[in-house]
Design a protein around this motif. Sequence first.
Motif, short mmCIF file in Angstrom:
data_model
loop_
_atom_site.label_atom_id
_atom_site.label_comp_id
_atom_site.label_asym_id
_atom_site.label_seq_id
_atom_site.Cartn_x
_atom_site.Cartn_y
_atom_site.Cartn_z
N ASP A 54 0.81 -1.22 0.00
CA ASP A 54 0.00 0.00 0.00
C ASP A 54 0.84 1.27 0.00
O ASP A 54 0.34 2.36 0.26
CB ASP A 54 -0.96 0.00 1.18
CG ASP A 54 -0.24 -0.01 2.53
OD1 ASP A 54 0.98 -0.26 2.56
OD2 ASP A 54 -0.91 0.24 3.54
N GLY A 56 2.78 4.56 -1.24
CA GLY A 56 2.44 5.57 -2.24
C GLY A 56 3.69 6.26 -2.74
O GLY A 56 4.67 6.40 -2.00
N GLN A 62 3.57 13.45 -10.57
CA GLN A 62 2.68 12.38 -11.02
C GLN A 62 2.55 11.33 -9.93
O GLN A 62 3.55 10.88 -9.37
CB GLN A 62 3.23 11.74 -12.29
CG GLN A 62 2.25 10.75 -12.91
CD GLN A 62 2.71 10.26 -14.28
OE1 GLN A 62 3.71 10.73 -14.82
NE2 GLN A 62 1.99 9.30 -14.82
N ASP A 63 1.33 10.94 -9.65
CA ASP A 63 1.05 9.97 -8.59
C ASP A 63 1.14 8.54 -9.16
O ASP A 63 0.41 8.18 -10.07
CB ASP A 63 -0.34 10.21 -8.02
CG ASP A 63 -0.64 9.36 -6.79
OD1 ASP A 63 0.20 8.51 -6.43
OD2 ASP A 63 -1.71 9.57 -6.20
N PHE A 64 2.05 7.78 -8.59
CA PHE A 64 2.24 6.39 -9.01
C PHE A 64 1.75 5.42 -7.94
O PHE A 64 2.12 4.25 -7.95
CB PHE A 64 3.72 6.12 -9.30
CG PHE A 64 4.23 6.86 -10.49
CD1 PHE A 64 4.04 6.36 -11.77
CD2 PHE A 64 4.89 8.07 -10.34
CE1 PHE A 64 4.51 7.04 -12.88
CE2 PHE A 64 5.36 8.76 -11.44
CZ PHE A 64 5.18 8.25 -12.72
N SER A 65 0.92 5.90 -7.03
CA SER A 65 0.49 5.08 -5.90
C SER A 65 -0.27 3.84 -6.34
O SER A 65 -0.29 2.83 -5.63
CB SER A 65 -0.37 5.90 -4.95
OG SER A 65 0.39 6.97 -4.43
N TYR A 66 -0.88 3.88 -7.49
CA TYR A 66 -1.64 2.73 -7.98
C TYR A 66 -0.75 1.53 -8.28
O TYR A 66 -1.22 0.39 -8.34
CB TYR A 66 -2.43 3.10 -9.24
CG TYR A 66 -1.55 3.47 -10.42
CD1 TYR A 66 -1.13 2.50 -11.32
CD2 TYR A 66 -1.12 4.78 -10.60
CE1 TYR A 66 -0.30 2.84 -12.38
CE2 TYR A 66 -0.30 5.11 -11.65
CZ TYR A 66 0.11 4.14 -12.54
OH TYR A 66 0.93 4.47 -13.59
N LEU A 67 0.54 1.75 -8.46
CA LEU A 67 1.45 0.66 -8.80
C LEU A 67 1.65 -0.32 -7.66
O LEU A 67 1.71 -1.52 -7.87
CB LEU A 67 2.82 1.21 -9.22
CG LEU A 67 2.88 1.95 -10.54
CD1 LEU A 67 4.28 2.54 -10.75
CD2 LEU A 67 2.53 1.02 -11.69
N GLY A 68 1.81 0.19 -6.47
CA GLY A 68 2.09 -0.69 -5.33
C GLY A 68 3.58 -0.94 -5.19
O GLY A 68 4.38 -0.61 -6.05
N ASP A 71 6.15 -2.88 -7.82
CA ASP A 71 6.41 -2.22 -9.09
C ASP A 71 7.29 -0.99 -8.96
O ASP A 71 7.81 -0.49 -9.95
CB ASP A 71 5.09 -1.83 -9.76
CG ASP A 71 4.33 -3.04 -10.28
OD1 ASP A 71 4.98 -4.03 -10.66
OD2 ASP A 71 3.09 -2.99 -10.30
N TYR A 72 7.47 -0.50 -7.74
CA TYR A 72 8.32 0.68 -7.56
C TYR A 72 9.76 0.39 -7.94
O TYR A 72 10.45 1.25 -8.49
CB TYR A 72 8.26 1.20 -6.13
CG TYR A 72 6.94 1.83 -5.78
CD1 TYR A 72 6.15 2.43 -6.74
CD2 TYR A 72 6.49 1.81 -4.48
CE1 TYR A 72 4.94 3.00 -6.41
CE2 TYR A 72 5.27 2.39 -4.15
CZ TYR A 72 4.50 2.98 -5.13
OH TYR A 72 3.31 3.54 -4.80
#
Length: 105
Positions: A54, A56, A62-68, A71-72
């Motif tokens: 979870d 972020g 740009q928000d990449f929080s959807y990746l999890g 994937d970072y």
Amino acid sequence: MLEHNQQAAARIAELEERLQRLEDTEQIKQLKARYFRFVDEKKWTEIGNLFTADAGMVSQGQDFSYLGGADYGKMIGDLVGKTVMANTSRLIAKRIMSGKSAAQI
């Protein structure tokens, strides 16, 4: 006697809080050392594994929080690419095993 017991209990609670802060600080230091060692070694999968599912992340607005979390690492690797790393991990993190031994993490 009651006052002495209350003072002792308060002192124990204070010491437990201090110990917890020290343990938390040590965990953060170890995590930071792992992160920068993995950056130096370009171990993107391992970097991704350091993040929680979870977590972020926002980069350049740009928000990449959807990746999890997992994937970072890939994203960081894609951003850094083949850049030569300059030993960002000057800390050598060690875990204290006992009063006489430690191991690099």
